[in-house]
Scaffold this active site. Structure first.
Site, short mmCIF file in Angstrom:
data_model
loop_
_atom_site.label_atom_id
_atom_site.label_comp_id
_atom_site.label_asym_id
_atom_site.label_seq_id
_atom_site.Cartn_x
_atom_site.Cartn_y
_atom_site.Cartn_z
N SER A 93 0.80 -1.23 0.00
CA SER A 93 0.00 0.00 0.00
C SER A 93 0.83 1.28 0.00
CB SER A 93 -0.93 0.01 1.22
OG SER A 93 -0.19 -0.07 2.40
N THR A 97 -1.70 3.36 3.85
CA THR A 97 -0.90 4.57 3.98
C THR A 97 -0.11 4.68 5.28
OG1 THR A 97 -2.68 5.68 2.83
CG2 THR A 97 -1.16 7.09 4.03
N THR A 141 1.67 7.05 0.24
CA THR A 141 0.78 5.93 -0.09
C THR A 141 0.82 5.62 -1.58
OG1 THR A 141 -1.50 5.16 0.21
CG2 THR A 141 -1.25 7.38 -0.62
N ARG A 177 -6.62 8.99 -10.32
CA ARG A 177 -7.22 9.33 -9.02
C ARG A 177 -6.13 9.70 -8.01
NH1 ARG A 177 -6.74 7.30 -3.47
NH2 ARG A 177 -8.73 7.66 -2.44
N VAL A 178 -6.38 10.77 -7.26
CA VAL A 178 -5.50 11.17 -6.16
C VAL A 178 -6.36 11.25 -4.90
CG1 VAL A 178 -4.14 13.09 -5.23
CG2 VAL A 178 -3.87 12.42 -7.63
N GLY A 179 -5.86 10.71 -3.81
CA GLY A 179 -6.61 10.72 -2.56
C GLY A 179 -6.21 11.86 -1.65
N ASP A 180 -6.40 11.65 -0.36
CA ASP A 180 -6.11 12.69 0.63
C ASP A 180 -4.62 12.79 0.99
OD1 ASP A 180 -6.32 10.05 1.74
OD2 ASP A 180 -6.22 10.93 3.74
N THR A 222 -5.65 8.11 7.46
CA THR A 222 -5.55 6.93 6.60
C THR A 222 -6.97 6.45 6.33
OG1 THR A 222 -4.64 4.70 6.40
CG2 THR A 222 -5.26 5.40 8.60
N GLY A 223 -7.12 5.67 5.28
CA GLY A 223 -8.45 5.19 4.93
C GLY A 223 -8.97 5.84 3.66
N GLY A 232 -9.70 8.15 1.20
CA GLY A 232 -9.22 9.52 1.03
C GLY A 232 -10.31 10.52 0.70
#
Ligand code: ASP
Length: 329
Positions: free
Chosen positions: A88, A190, A208, A218-221, A241-242, A244
């Site tokens: 991850s 993450t 992450t 796609r981009v997360g938090d 974490t989790g 995003g």
């Protein structure tokens, strides 16, 4: 007039009273473990999930010799990034639905300086590229091809990040996937790592490979300052974490720090941020989010939507994993 320190103490003690009247002794034990309402503890490093143990170990080596929290957070998360068995973060991370490993990372120091990279490919240690963005440019974030080009110019090596193991997992996923991304695929995602050094300076890092089998692009938090990570040396630091998307929707880590500024303990602030996530989402199916936080007194805490989240802590006298409290099982 109450000093800020006393205010925090009183708030923390107040919360102990409330907790003990309505909850079990394990809540009390948690107060103990998280240093709530005690004297300043430094240096200290905390980080998300089990992989945090190895990362903390490396951070601690620097912190215990008087090293800066910035060096410590970078060195710590590089361990996780460079571990090919971790699916991850960094090399070995699970790819997006089209088979590309794309990495997101950010770093922030005690002077509110920050750097980030997103949708970065073929570079093993995005956190160090993020630090270069912070230190060598006027910008905060570089993405995609531009971030890769910048990394190569700075001497980072091009590396194939898709290991045989991750490739096999992706091929298996494709058989029955319906192209649905997955989160918490192995219950350790993450890495977010926060440190307070001997000089009382806080820094944080978050890195992450993001949600497994996500849409390409796609981009997360995690690389977003204020969402995946936030540091304010006057108050404290937090990371997430989790899922995003859910963290971005509530400006997660920035909110945790603001709640601490207003007097909440790290534990209470993480809990309140999780409550917001819960309140703002009608469907919580599979929506895991966890926060950890560290204030500038070395008090720390964490909280998650679902059970199963934990974080690693390392100080002079304490080295352990802490299971966080949660909103639901
Ligand atoms: N927060 C990361 C993301 O949404 C993934 C994770 O922490 O599991 O990209």
């Amino acid at each position: 007039m109450k000093t800020r320190r006393n205010f925090i103490k009183l708030t923390a003690l107040g919360s102990v009273a409330v907790l003990t009247s309505s909850c079990s002794t394990s809540e009390k034990e948690l107060e103990e473990k998280t240093n709530a309402s005690k004297k300043v503890v430094k240096p200290i490093v905390i980080s998300t999930w089990n992989h945090g143990i190895a990362a903390n170990e490396v951070s601690w080596k620097l912190l215990s010799k008087g090293g800066s929290s910035l060096d410590a957070v970078e060195a710590g998360v590089r361990v996780t990034e460079s571990d090919p068995n971790n699916s991850s973060v960094g090399i070995g991370g699970l790819p997006d639905r089209d088979g590309f490993v794309t990495l997101d990372a950010c770093i922030m120091n005690h002077e509110n300086e920050c750097g980030a990279v997103a949708f970065l490919q073929d570079i093993e240690n995005p956190i160090s590229v993020a630090r270069k963005v912070m230190e060598d440019t006027q910008h905060v974030m570089l993405v995609g091809e531009g971030a890769k080009q910048f990394a190569l110019e700075k001497g980072f090596k091009e590396t194939n990040l898709l290991t045989e193991k991750s490739k096999k997992a992706w091929e298996k996923w494709k058989e029955h996937s319906n192209y649905q991304p997955t989160i918490n695929s192995e219950n350790h995602d993450t890495i977010g790592l926060l440190a307070l050094d001997e000089n009382g300076n806080l820094s944080g890092a978050c890195t992450t490979s993001g949600m497994a089998y996500k849409l390409h692009g796609r981009v997360g938090d995690s690389p977003i300052i204020g969402a995946g990570l936030f540091v304010d040396n006057e108050v404290g630091a937090a990371c997430a974490t989790g899922m995003g998307e859910a963290v971005i929707r509530i400006a997660g880590s920035a909110i945790v720090v603001e709640l601490m500024r207003n007097g909440m303990s790290p534990y209470e602030a993480c809990k309140e941020a999780v409550n917001r996530v819960v309140k703002k989402h009608k469907d919580l199916t599979g929506l895991q989010v966890g926060f950890i936080a560290l204030n500038n007194y070395g008090e720390h805490g964490g909280y998650s939507v679902y059970s199963g989240f934990n974080y690693a802590i390392h100080t002079k006298t304490q080295k352990e994993m802490i299971d966080t409290k949660f909103n639901r099982k």
